[in-house]
Structures are given as structure tokens and as C-alpha cells.
Design a protein around this motif. Sequence first.
Motif, mmCIF file in Angstrom:
data_model
loop_
_atom_site.group_PDB
_atom_site.id
_atom_site.type_symbol
_atom_site.label_atom_id
_atom_site.label_comp_id
_atom_site.label_asym_id
_atom_site.label_seq_id
_atom_site.Cartn_x
_atom_site.Cartn_y
_atom_site.Cartn_z
ATOM 1 N N SER A 723 5.334 3.316 -5.217
ATOM 2 C CA SER A 723 4.492 2.577 -6.144
ATOM 3 C C SER A 723 3.051 2.625 -5.681
ATOM 4 O O SER A 723 2.762 2.439 -4.488
ATOM 5 C CB SER A 723 4.949 1.117 -6.240
ATOM 6 N N ASP A 724 2.147 2.906 -6.610
ATOM 7 C CA ASP A 724 0.724 2.658 -6.396
ATOM 8 C C ASP A 724 0.440 1.276 -6.953
ATOM 9 O O ASP A 724 0.592 1.034 -8.165
ATOM 10 C CB ASP A 724 -0.129 3.716 -7.095
ATOM 11 N N TYR A 745 -0.931 -4.469 -11.154
ATOM 12 C CA TYR A 745 -0.464 -3.268 -11.847
ATOM 13 C C TYR A 745 0.316 -2.433 -10.848
ATOM 14 O O TYR A 745 -0.126 -2.200 -9.715
ATOM 15 C CB TYR A 745 -1.649 -2.467 -12.393
ATOM 16 N N ARG A 746 1.513 -2.000 -11.231
ATOM 17 C CA ARG A 746 2.358 -1.155 -10.397
ATOM 18 C C ARG A 746 2.708 0.112 -11.166
ATOM 19 O O ARG A 746 3.284 0.040 -12.263
ATOM 20 C CB ARG A 746 3.659 -1.883 -10.005
ATOM 21 N N ASP A 747 2.380 1.245 -10.610
ATOM 22 C CA ASP A 747 2.739 2.548 -11.175
ATOM 23 C C ASP A 747 3.861 3.093 -10.291
ATOM 24 O O ASP A 747 3.616 3.583 -9.181
ATOM 25 C CB ASP A 747 1.528 3.465 -11.177
ATOM 26 N N SER A 749 7.158 5.419 -9.328
ATOM 27 C CA SER A 749 7.824 6.706 -9.553
ATOM 28 C C SER A 749 9.197 6.696 -8.897
ATOM 29 O O SER A 749 9.432 6.002 -7.909
ATOM 30 C CB SER A 749 6.984 7.861 -8.987
ATOM 31 N N THR A 776 9.439 7.485 -14.090
ATOM 32 C CA THR A 776 8.339 6.554 -13.857
ATOM 33 C C THR A 776 8.623 5.205 -14.504
ATOM 34 O O THR A 776 9.455 5.088 -15.400
ATOM 35 C CB THR A 776 7.021 7.110 -14.414
ATOM 36 N N LYS A 778 6.227 1.393 -15.331
ATOM 37 C CA LYS A 778 4.970 0.651 -15.227
ATOM 38 C C LYS A 778 5.281 -0.846 -15.207
ATOM 39 O O LYS A 778 6.150 -1.320 -15.944
ATOM 40 C CB LYS A 778 4.049 0.947 -16.413
ATOM 41 N N LYS A 780 2.953 -4.412 -15.086
ATOM 42 C CA LYS A 780 1.639 -5.045 -15.008
ATOM 43 C C LYS A 780 1.778 -6.482 -15.471
ATOM 44 O O LYS A 780 2.731 -6.845 -16.184
ATOM 45 C CB LYS A 780 0.619 -4.305 -15.874
ATOM 46 N N SER A 811 6.728 -4.888 -18.265
ATOM 47 C CA SER A 811 7.234 -3.685 -17.609
ATOM 48 C C SER A 811 7.748 -2.701 -18.640
ATOM 49 O O SER A 811 8.149 -3.074 -19.746
ATOM 50 C CB SER A 811 8.363 -4.046 -16.635
#
Length: 938
Positions: A723-724, A745-747, A749, A776, A778, A780, A811
Motif C-alpha cells: 500500500s502507498d 488514502y490507501r492505494d 496492490s 488493486t 482503493k 480513502k 473503498s
Amino acid sequence: MRHMLALSVSLVALTAAVPALAQQGSTPPNAQQTPPPTDADAPAGSDSAPLPGADAVAPPPAAPDTAAPDTATTGDEIVVTGIRASLARAAEIKRSAPQVVDSIVAQDIGKFPDPTTAAALQRVPGVQVTVGGNNEIVNPLVRGLPDILTTLDGREIFTAEGRGFAFQDLPAEAVARVDVFKSNTANLIEGGVAGTIDLRLNKAFNYTEPTIALSGKLNYPSNAEKLGPQVSFLATDRWDTGIGEIGALINVSWYDIPYNRPYNYVADRRSGAGGPQGASGLLLPISTGGLNEYGRYQRPQANASLQWQASPALEVYVDGLYSAYRSKFTTGFYEYRLGTATSVTGVDPSDNCFTARVASDGFNPNATTPASQITQQNLCAFNAATFNDLEAFTSTQAHDNRTDTWLAAGGFRFDQGPAKANVDLSYERSITNNANFIVDIGKRVPSVTLGLTNGDQTAAVAAPNNPMADPAGYTFINALFQDYSRASGGLFAAKADASYELGTIVKTIEVGGRYADRTANFQQVQLGISPPGGSFATPITATELPLERAPGIPQINNGAPFLLPSRDYLLSSAGQESLRAFFGAPAGQPAFQPTRRFDVAEKSYAAYAQAGYEVPFGDGPVVLDGRVGVRLSKTDREISGTGEVSGAPVTSTSRTSDTDWLPNASARLQLGGGLQLRATYARTLARPAFGSLNPGLNYIVSTNPNIRNSGSGGNPLLRPQKSDSYDATFEYYWKDGYIAIAGYYRDISDRVLNATTAEVIEGVTYNISRPRNVGTAKLKGIEASAQTFFSFLPGDLAGFGAFGNFTLADSEVGGDDPLAGYALQGVSKYNFNAGLLYDRKGISARVVYTYRSSYFDEDRTGTGDVRPIDTPVWLNYVRPNGRLDFSLGYDVTKNVTVTVEGSNILRSRYRSYINEDYLWRDTRTDDSLYAVSVRTRF
């Protein structure tokens, strides 16, 4: 680095936009004025241990003094106590930490704000929980994600072969503080995409005087209607000796809690076209019934610490923990098989209808169903119907479950001038042994009526004369089923951290490393043997099988009890041997099956470097500080699992190696007057669970004709989730409280989810559940939290306070996965807590309401549920739910406190439905727990 530059530039720009903020507001007492206390100066019962990620081993600043009238005196020192002190300390930890963190601090020795650690965690913004089978709060999610790394005093901790830790295994009485890290710094151990939860125990040097604390509590669960005792004891002292100061602490606790948690369910729907008579065109549940989980559990626990201040700069320490779980309990099933009825009468049709694709067995077709066996049918639900002359059964799953966890650790801390260092060695061992012995008995009953119109969205099941409470006519059915498992995990870890204060804009340099050697093993046997003559053929009177009355299920015959095989008999050696002989099974506990085993060896290596910076803006209060760092992690893993191919066990071994760079950057802008802004970036990862990686495959032929064959397998090619993670906060602190607003915010993978698909094995079709990486996702959202005491009110009204928090979690699964566009499993979009407080003149009170909105907890797409045509995804949803808890304490003397508390006093329940609101599924009656406790401290 570009993340750090962007964050810093953004925050510097804000100073130009709001220069007046730096001059507004009054500086909270002691803020940036008084140096933090040392451990030796900390008041008795305080927690001055440093945060992981703080500057080396320096403790965070002390909680600000307040003008609260409730105080305790220790010599010449005035110490705020109770709820107010606990919340003030938690607020100061949040304020001064280099990460985004929320904390819970014990109000006193052995007095956590809630009965269990997991229950207390549900008060933290962004944390959601569920209720376990024994009515304990379990499985905390951080911002909707379960991928949490748990540490104990900064050391990784887990239960058995799992990655996660069962929080309920560590009693709240043992915990001094919990820190929930929602953003990462490089010195935190990697392994949690969602974050890290650090549990902190009491230590001897946290106390200035010899201290003994003893507490006793009586719990009354309203479902079980029995009393359950729990006790805890803590003793600590410190001595000046010829070799330096030595401190020792020991803490022990023990629970014995009864429980009873009833479930009611309306099972999978199929077409009624194939029978019974009168069911054509109906959306027919294959069964309705329920289960009770009831029994008692015990939790013995002991922890100890020994600290030696060998010199002013050097401290040597040793820590130890033992925690355990013991439970003998019953899962008592009680089911009416609606599909076996000879006829359906009294049907009250519903307007809820749809067209479905239906296989010849009445279920939804799967990928292996020939087109010639598929028809389209218009099916309608019903409001009520009576099913005549049908099979019914009860079942005892007799459990004997045991968990044992040991942890031993030691090391030293060095602190001299600008240099600080910490070296820590630890070893943990955790083992679970679960035994499950199952016997099913059944009979045919005249009729049962199922009603689905209750405004509370719970089913109503009525069988005239309660036939399942009558011992006449019972026979053996299905199988004698034996399920034994043993799981274990071990971890040796060594880590070293060091920092040096430079006294420049680059304030600190931190470096460190960690080595971890993890092992895990899982073994199981599952054997089922049909009764002599088959189901419904042999009366139970052919054996000495005793029956017992099980607690009723509220939705079935208004909670009337029912009969099932005796748990004590099924767990006894004599009972088991008698039943094995009767069913024709080999004597003795069966050996573990080669096809139900996996072994893991995993080594991980990590190193990090991190710099802390501080940039003052002139002589005013405006300061920009933060961290920039990177952690390098390498994981080597070997996992062996055994599956069955053409009837023979085949072992396969998978070896993988992953290397990951995990950068982080943070910036905090202190504007003075208690106002600060914060922004962080970090890359995090979560390694797959060992069970998910297991290359073996297990499957079983169903003994219930209404349930399809099923199985499960792992996926050794699963990749770690990454996660970024981005966070930004606005925080304002004043004398009596704070307000904080955060965006995140979490991106993500390679998110891992389980899905069920049809697989043909040796000519037999099974619904096999396997994990997969979904590409992926998301996540937030927004968190808002606040707490305050109303000290401005006159007289005793100044003791009132309030706190609350709200979380929005939005999400979405991405990529080309079948769940693309749907929310992440287990994530509620809305979550909030609202509470009122009172703390004055020896009275300490709190009432809290916690709410969680709807979420889906199971992907049923690959199951046999019939569904509207062209519906690619089929999910089980949990309805919104809220719980109300309270506590009221009174200091009888300065050493004795009496507390009355209650949890879930509104009797909220878990209620679910399958995809469509009218397809009701489960109702789980969560317990209300009341307790009275006495705590003494000397």
C-alpha cells in the motif's frame, strides 16, 4: 524524497496563508516549556514508555497538567487521576508522535476503559470490530482492513500459525497502554498494510513507590445467566543496590467466564420446482434452524519485568509473558430440513420475485453444469409457509480448545548525551490444540412454519409441541465426525536501534536492523463415518448416549430448549470409545492426516535509516518537523503442504523470496496555541497468511444431501499486499481536550480475497475456496475526533466531559477482478463513537454508543444460491449495528474503588441478508454483559 519535498512545501505554504494562527490561542500549560519527566519521576501507575518511532528511547512529553479539581497527591506532586488523566495522556501521545497515532491509556493499574483490549480498540477512530462466538469483541480492523501487525512492547506477537494476534488472549488488566499506528515510520516493523497496534505492559520503572494492586470482578452475561469471576494481581518495587537500581514487577490474572450465543439462520435458497409438493415457483430455503455456542472459558495470564539501571547511561532488562485460553464448549445445532418436506401449505406469497438460471438439482449452475440441465425459472420469495412431514436434527459439536503463548525477551538501553541505542532479543512460542467430536441425531417431525415478515428482520420458526425437546423417536443421522487439529508457531527475533542528536536542522539520525526467524506448523484430521444402517435407521437407544437440554434460540419456538447429545459424554474417553466402537471407527484418537498439514520456515531481514528534522520559523512558535526514512525488507520462505492426487498424498514445496523498499516521509507544522498540521507518506506491506500459502488441497464429500461437496486450498504464489499510504491531519489541542480531522488514502496492490469456484476432482464436483490476489484496491476516507471536559461549568458540573469520533471509509476493488467496483470485504462505510464522561470527587462514569454501518462479510458468488439471471456477484451483507456501553466507578477510599459496568445493554444483534434485502440469513444474539468489580491499590 519527492514525497517529502511535496509535503514540506505544502505545509510551509500554509504558514503564509494563516500567519495569524501562530499568535492566537493560549499555550497549553507545559507545552514546549517543561521537559519530559524521566521514568524515575513518573507518578505511580503512569506510562512513560517511549513510542516506537519516537527519538530513540527518549519518552514523549508528559501529559499537560490540567486545572481539574480531581487530583491525587504524591508527596509534593499533584497528579491528575482517573478518566481525565487517561484521556489527557492519550491526547499528548497523539500530539507528540511522529506518526498518525491514536492511543488508549489505562485509567489505573488493572483498569482499562473497557472489559477487553479489543473492546477498547473499537473506541479508536477508524477501528471496527466484530463479535466472536463466545461473545468477546474480536478481529479489530483499522480503517476497514484486517492486515494489522501486532506488537507487544515493540516486539512482533502472534497466535499459533497465524500472522495475527488474538487480542482477547491478553487480558485488559495486563495492559498499560495501546497505540494504534495508522501511518508508518522506518523503524516500525513491517507487516501491516492497515497499520500497527502496539500493546504495552506495565514495567517496574514506571512506578516510583512499592505498589500492590488487587482487583476482583463478577461478570453476569445475560444470555448465560451465570456468574463468572475474574481476578488480577500486580506487585512491583525498586531498590537501590551496590550495583545500581533494580526494579521488579509481576502481574497475574485469571478469568472464568460463562457464555451462550444463539444464532438463527435461513439457509441457501434454491428452486422449489423439484419438490416438495406445493413449492413450485418458490424461492425455497434448503433449511432453517440455528445453533448455540455455550460453555465457559478460562484465561490465565502472567507477565513479569526485571530492570537494572547498571549505570546512569545503561539499563538492562528482562521481560516474560505467558497467556493461555481454555474452553470446553458446545456448538449445538438445531435444524429443520425444509427441502425434505412432503408438502408445503399455507403459503403467503411475496412480491419479491426474479428470473433465475436453475440447474437440475435446484441450485445455481456452476461452470461444470451442462447446458442441457439448465432452465430459466421465475421464482418468488414468501412471507410465511408451513412445511409438513420433514426431517429435523440436532447436533453436538463438543469442543475442547486450548491455546498457550510464551514470550521471553531481554536487552539493554543506552542513553548518554546525544547518543541512544537499544538492543532487544526475543523468542515467542504459541500453540493451539483443538478437539471437536460431533454426533448428529434426528427424526421426522409433523410440521414447522417459517415466517419472514418480522419488522426486526429476524425469522420466526414454530414447530407445534416442540418435538425436538421430546427424546422419543431420535435416531443417528449423517455421521460420527472427528476433527482434531494442532497448530504452532515460533519466532526468534533480534533487533537493534540507535540514534544520534545533531542539534541542527537535521535533528536526529536513526539507524537499525532486525532479523526474524519464523516457523509455523499445522496438522489436522477430519474423519466422518456413517451410522450403522445409514441415517434415520438406528435409534439412539441402541447406545448409552445421554442427552442434555440445550439453551433455546429466540427465533425458534420462542427460545424453548431442545435436546442434543451430552457434551461431557462426547468429550469423555469412555464416551468417545463407546461411540467409535458403535460406528465401526478405529479405537483411539485418529492420527493426523498427511493431506491436512503444512510446514513453514520464513526468515526476514530488515534495515532502516531515518532522519528527523526541525525547522523553526524565526523566534515565534511556528516549527516544522518530521521524519524522512526508508526500510529495506527481505523475506525468504519455504512452505510445504500435502494434497491428495488420485487418492494418494502428494507433498509439494514452494520457495519464494521477496525484497521490498519501504520509504516514508512526514511533516508536522506546529503553529502555536495548540494548533498543528501534519502530513505523512509511507509504503507498507502485509505478507500472506501461512494457511493461504499452503499448496495442499483439502476437500470432503458432504453427508448432507442439501449441501454441495466442498473444500479449500491455498495458493503458494500469493504476493504480499502493498500500500502507498497518505495521511493529512488538522489538530488543535487545548487545556481540556482536542479536536482532530484527518484525511487518508490507501492505494493497495495485490489485495488477497477468498473466492469459491467449482472444481472436478476424480469425477466429483466440489466447491473449492482459494485465496487470490485481486489486483488493486482503493481506500480513502475522513476521520474526525474530539474530546473535552467542561471545566468552565460551575461546581460539580465541571466534572462532565464528552468525546466522539466519526470515520468515513470509502473503498473499492479495482482491476479486472469479479469484485471490481465493490467495496472491500468487511469495510463499513460509516463508523462512529459518541460518549459522555464524568470524573470528579471520586466518581468516574462513562456511557458510550458505538455504531457501524452495513458491510459485506462473505463472497457467495461461487456457491449454489439461486439468484437473478445475469447477476455476476452474490454477497452476504451485515446490517447496520450499534452498541451502548456504560461504566460507573466510585472511590470508596483513596485505595479502594468499586465499579459497575455494562456492555451492549440495548441487546444489539448481528443480522445479515444474502445480496437482496428480503433474503434474510443470520441473526446472532450478542450478549449483554454486566459486571461489578472492586480494585484495591497500596
